[in-house]
Motif scaffolding. Structure first.
Motif, PDB file in Angstrom:
ATOM      1  N   ALA A  79      -4.432  -1.076  20.005  1.00 53.54           N
ATOM      2  CA  ALA A  79      -5.075   0.135  20.514  1.00 53.54           C
ATOM      3  C   ALA A  79      -4.041   1.208  20.843  1.00 53.54           C
ATOM      4  CB  ALA A  79      -5.907  -0.198  21.753  1.00 53.54           C
ATOM      5  N   LEU A  80      -2.953   0.814  21.475  1.00 57.45           N
ATOM      6  CA  LEU A  80      -1.929   1.790  21.831  1.00 57.45           C
ATOM      7  C   LEU A  80      -1.294   2.402  20.586  1.00 57.45           C
ATOM      8  CD1 LEU A  80      -0.382  -0.010  24.911  1.00 57.45           C
ATOM      9  CD2 LEU A  80      -1.552   2.194  24.911  1.00 57.45           C
ATOM     10  N   LYS A  81      -1.165   1.640  19.521  1.00 63.33           N
ATOM     11  CA  LYS A  81      -0.673   2.199  18.253  1.00 63.33           C
ATOM     12  C   LYS A  81      -1.642   3.274  17.741  1.00 63.33           C
ATOM     13  CE  LYS A  81       1.575  -2.105  16.730  1.00 63.33           C
ATOM     14  NZ  LYS A  81       1.502  -3.205  15.718  1.00 63.33           N
ATOM     15  N   LEU A  82      -2.930   2.988  17.849  1.00 64.67           N
ATOM     16  CA  LEU A  82      -3.929   3.964  17.404  1.00 64.67           C
ATOM     17  C   LEU A  82      -3.921   5.200  18.299  1.00 64.67           C
ATOM     18  CD1 LEU A  82      -6.823   1.491  16.535  1.00 64.67           C
ATOM     19  CD2 LEU A  82      -5.495   2.849  14.916  1.00 64.67           C
ATOM     20  N   TRP A  83      -3.726   5.011  19.599  1.00 64.89           N
ATOM     21  CA  TRP A  83      -3.632   6.161  20.497  1.00 64.89           C
ATOM     22  C   TRP A  83      -2.430   7.040  20.133  1.00 64.89           C
ATOM     23  CZ3 TRP A  83      -7.266   8.181  23.251  1.00 64.89           C
ATOM     24  CH2 TRP A  83      -8.263   7.395  23.842  1.00 64.89           C
ATOM     25  N   ASP A  84      -1.334   6.411  19.721  1.00 61.79           N
ATOM     26  CA  ASP A  84      -0.150   7.185  19.332  1.00 61.79           C
ATOM     27  C   ASP A  84      -0.472   8.197  18.242  1.00 61.79           C
ATOM     28  OD1 ASP A  84       1.880   6.285  21.036  1.00 61.79           O
ATOM     29  OD2 ASP A  84       2.296   4.527  19.801  1.00 61.79           O
ATOM     30  N   GLY A  85      -1.316   7.802  17.307  1.00 66.91           N
ATOM     31  CA  GLY A  85      -1.658   8.684  16.193  1.00 66.91           C
ATOM     32  C   GLY A  85      -2.975   9.406  16.364  1.00 66.91           C
ATOM     33  N   MET A  86      -3.540   9.378  17.583  1.00 65.60           N
ATOM     34  CA  MET A  86      -4.888   9.902  17.776  1.00 65.60           C
ATOM     35  C   MET A  86      -4.977  11.398  17.491  1.00 65.60           C
ATOM     36  SD  MET A  86      -7.940   8.924  18.326  1.00 65.60           S
ATOM     37  CE  MET A  86      -7.699   7.279  19.016  1.00 65.60           C
ATOM     38  N   GLU A  87      -3.995  12.171  17.929  1.00 65.03           N
ATOM     39  CA  GLU A  87      -4.065  13.614  17.699  1.00 65.03           C
ATOM     40  C   GLU A  87      -4.117  13.929  16.207  1.00 65.03           C
ATOM     41  OE1 GLU A  87      -1.753  17.789  18.885  1.00 65.03           O
ATOM     42  OE2 GLU A  87      -1.114  15.880  19.783  1.00 65.03           O
ATOM     43  N   GLN A  88      -3.321  13.212  15.423  1.00 64.16           N
ATOM     44  CA  GLN A  88      -3.353  13.422  13.978  1.00 64.16           C
ATOM     45  C   GLN A  88      -4.669  12.933  13.386  1.00 64.16           C
ATOM     46  OE1 GLN A  88      -0.104  11.560  11.913  1.00 64.16           O
ATOM     47  NE2 GLN A  88      -0.730  12.321   9.904  1.00 64.16           N
ATOM     48  N   THR A  89      -5.196  11.825  13.919  1.00 58.72           N
ATOM     49  CA  THR A  89      -6.434  11.253  13.398  1.00 58.72           C
ATOM     50  C   THR A  89      -7.626  12.170  13.608  1.00 58.72           C
ATOM     51  OG1 THR A  89      -5.663   8.985  13.743  1.00 58.72           O
ATOM     52  CG2 THR A  89      -8.045   9.307  13.605  1.00 58.72           C
ATOM     53  N   VAL A  90      -7.729  12.746  14.812  1.00 63.18           N
ATOM     54  CA  VAL A  90      -8.919  13.532  15.146  1.00 63.18           C
ATOM     55  C   VAL A  90      -8.692  15.037  15.049  1.00 63.18           C
ATOM     56  CG1 VAL A  90      -9.750  11.689  16.643  1.00 63.18           C
ATOM     57  CG2 VAL A  90      -8.444  13.593  17.638  1.00 63.18           C
ATOM     58  N   GLY A  91      -7.434  15.452  14.901  1.00 66.11           N
ATOM     59  CA  GLY A  91      -7.155  16.870  14.719  1.00 66.11           C
ATOM     60  C   GLY A  91      -7.140  17.693  15.985  1.00 66.11           C
ATOM     61  N   GLU A 154       6.549   1.324  31.009  1.00 64.49           N
ATOM     62  CA  GLU A 154       6.836   2.690  30.555  1.00 64.49           C
ATOM     63  C   GLU A 154       6.005   3.067  29.349  1.00 64.49           C
ATOM     64  OE1 GLU A 154      10.751   5.455  29.420  1.00 64.49           O
ATOM     65  OE2 GLU A 154      10.936   3.273  29.635  1.00 64.49           O
ATOM     66  N   SER A 155       5.669   2.101  28.496  1.00 68.32           N
ATOM     67  CA  SER A 155       4.961   2.403  27.248  1.00 68.32           C
ATOM     68  C   SER A 155       3.452   2.519  27.428  1.00 68.32           C
ATOM     69  CB  SER A 155       5.270   1.341  26.198  1.00 68.32           C
ATOM     70  OG  SER A 155       4.816   0.066  26.628  1.00 68.32           O
ATOM     71  N   ASP A 156       2.929   2.189  28.612  1.00 63.36           N
ATOM     72  CA  ASP A 156       1.506   2.412  28.862  1.00 63.36           C
ATOM     73  C   ASP A 156       1.253   3.901  29.078  1.00 63.36           C
ATOM     74  OD1 ASP A 156       0.736  -0.185  28.562  1.00 63.36           O
ATOM     75  OD2 ASP A 156       0.495  -0.611  30.695  1.00 63.36           O
TER      76      ASP A 156
END
Length: 442
Positions: A79-91, A154-156
């Motif tokens: 999930a955290l990996k997906l959150w990392d790319g969320m801005e690119q995913t959803v624009g 720190e990564s949360d």
């Protein structure tokens, strides 16, 4: 009244058929819709109110791995990996920042509890560690009180609940998903024992697969199918302040308060420990299932009788009756926040961070957390009802884990290789005699 949620464009009427129907427009449902639509699956999501109207917009906004049940950790990492790319995913920016989370410790018992979680997390502990002294103080700028130690990851991170699910929903629409709001699913239909579609207030949609992602409503939807889904709700109160300069940038839990820095510069604040369960008929029906939780994680959950017993979402009213169903009569669950509890939490936080004194209160609200007896969600197909997949019972963890849960549901629906081993999330553990209990009190 809940916090203002970014709007999602309205769709037209319902189609006559689809490959998959998703019930529920929270972060789990819209994430599932996005991943299915991206695979070319015809998907319709039906939301009785508006997208993210209930707990998906009312939670703390934490995206954490720390303190989670070991059974959830592989999914949280994804999930955290997906959150990392969320801005690119959803624009668009949904406020995700890996700004760190602290569990503040006042006593040796607190420290030992956190050390125990580090041992149980094993390799999944990753960068979580115990910190103290100057390192801890540096993460609490403006703080006028020291803590003995803290469990720190720190990564949360954190994100904005009022933005995230709507942004994912809009991305799902662009990928081809049809998201119909103000459209309650009244019942799920079967033919020869297999799912064949749903009956909505706007008509019937034929489908070969149905996903129940209804949050606090999921147990009732399952009961309408004759399925026993032990799930109860916990009413949690939250407040937010106006923007304020300075102060810690991330999120933390302490004895008496919890906070998250918001994208708008204010703080989301909650008690961090005390919540309430509104007693309903299901409270008695599932009492045996939840006894281990009542002795452990729910020691700080107050029990209250009130109107929900008769006519709330899990009350005595039938699922359908007259010209509308109970789902239409309750478009958005909007329980009253506990103002005294929130004021106490704010006062506790102000004692540590005096800069908050005088900062205007913008809003208070409450929401219903959907909990299971072992505080681990169900993300699974139902063996006795082919074509039905349940994704519910996230027990206060649904926002952070949501994108990966949606991806896993899409895998289960399409038969693709699962993102993680789905066995810990199977539905049948609640009906086959498995002893279930939470393995973390954090």
């Amino acid at each position: 009244m809940g916090p203002p949620v970014d709007p999602v464009p309205a769709a037209g009427g319902i189609p006559q058929s689809a490959d998959v129907v998703i019930i529920g427009g929270g972060i789990i449902g819209v994430s599932t819709a996005l991943f299915l639509a991206r695979r070319g699956v015809s998907v319709v999501l039906c939301e009785k109110g508006h997208v993210a109207g209930e707990q998906s917009s009312r939670n703390w906004g934490w995206c954490r791995r720390m303190g989670r049940d070991p059974r959830e950790l592989p999914l949280v990492v994804e999930a955290l990996k997906l959150w990392d790319g969320m801005e690119q995913t959803v624009g668009e920016d949904v406020g995700f920042r890996r700004s760190g989370i602290l569990y503040l410790s006042e006593t040796d018992t607190d420290i030992a509890h956190n050390q125990d979680w580090l041992r149980r997390a094993g390799d999944f502990a990753l960068d979580s560690r115990i910190i103290e002294g100057r390192e801890l103080a540096a993460l609490l700028p403006g703080g006028q009180r020291g803590y003995k130690a803290a469990l720190y990851t720190e990564s949360d991170g954190r994100a904005e609940p009022q933005k995230a699910a709507p942004a994912i929903a809009k991305a799902a629409q662009r990928a081809g998903a049809k998201i119909v709001q103000n459209c309650a699913v009244r019942s799920i239909e079967r033919q020869a024992g297999r799912v064949s579609g749903v009956v909505t207030e706007q008509g019937t949609i034929r489908a070969t697969a149905v996903v129940i992602a209804g949050g606090a409503w999921s147990s009732r939807l399952c009961a309408d199918l004759g399925l026993r889904m032990p799930q109860l709700t916990v009413r949690a109160s939250v407040m937010r302040t106006a923007p304020v300069e300075g102060g810690p940038d991330g999120a933390a839990w302490a004895n008496g308060y919890a906070y998250r820095k918001r994208l708008d510069g204010g703080y989301t604040i909650a008690d961090g420990r005390t919540n309430y369960h509104d007693i309903v008929p299901a409270s008695f029906r599932f009492l045996g299932d939840f006894l281990p939780l009542l002795k452990g994680n729910w020691r700080d959950v107050g029990l209250r009788f009130g109107t929900p017993f008769l006519n709330g979402h899990a009350g005595l009213l039938p699922a359908t009756g007259g010209e509308q169903s109970v789902y239409e009569a309750n478009r958005t669950l909007d329980p009253a926040p506990d103002a005294k509890l929130l004021q106490r939490a704010r006062s506790n936080m102000e004692a540590v961070f005096p800069f908050l004194k005088g900062v205007p209160l913008v809003q208070r609200w409450a929401g219903y957390i959907d909990a299971t007896p072992d505080a681990v969600p169900v993300i699974a197909p139902v063996e006795s009802v082919p074509g039905l997949v349940i994704s519910t019972g996230f027990s206060g963890h649904g926002f952070g884990i949501g994108p990966a849960a949606g991806r896993l549901v899409a895998d289960l629906v399409t038969g693709d290789t699962p993102l993680v081993d789905p066995k810990p999330f199977r539905y049948e553990r609640f009906i086959d005699g498995t002893r279930h209990r939470p393995t973390t009190g954090v």
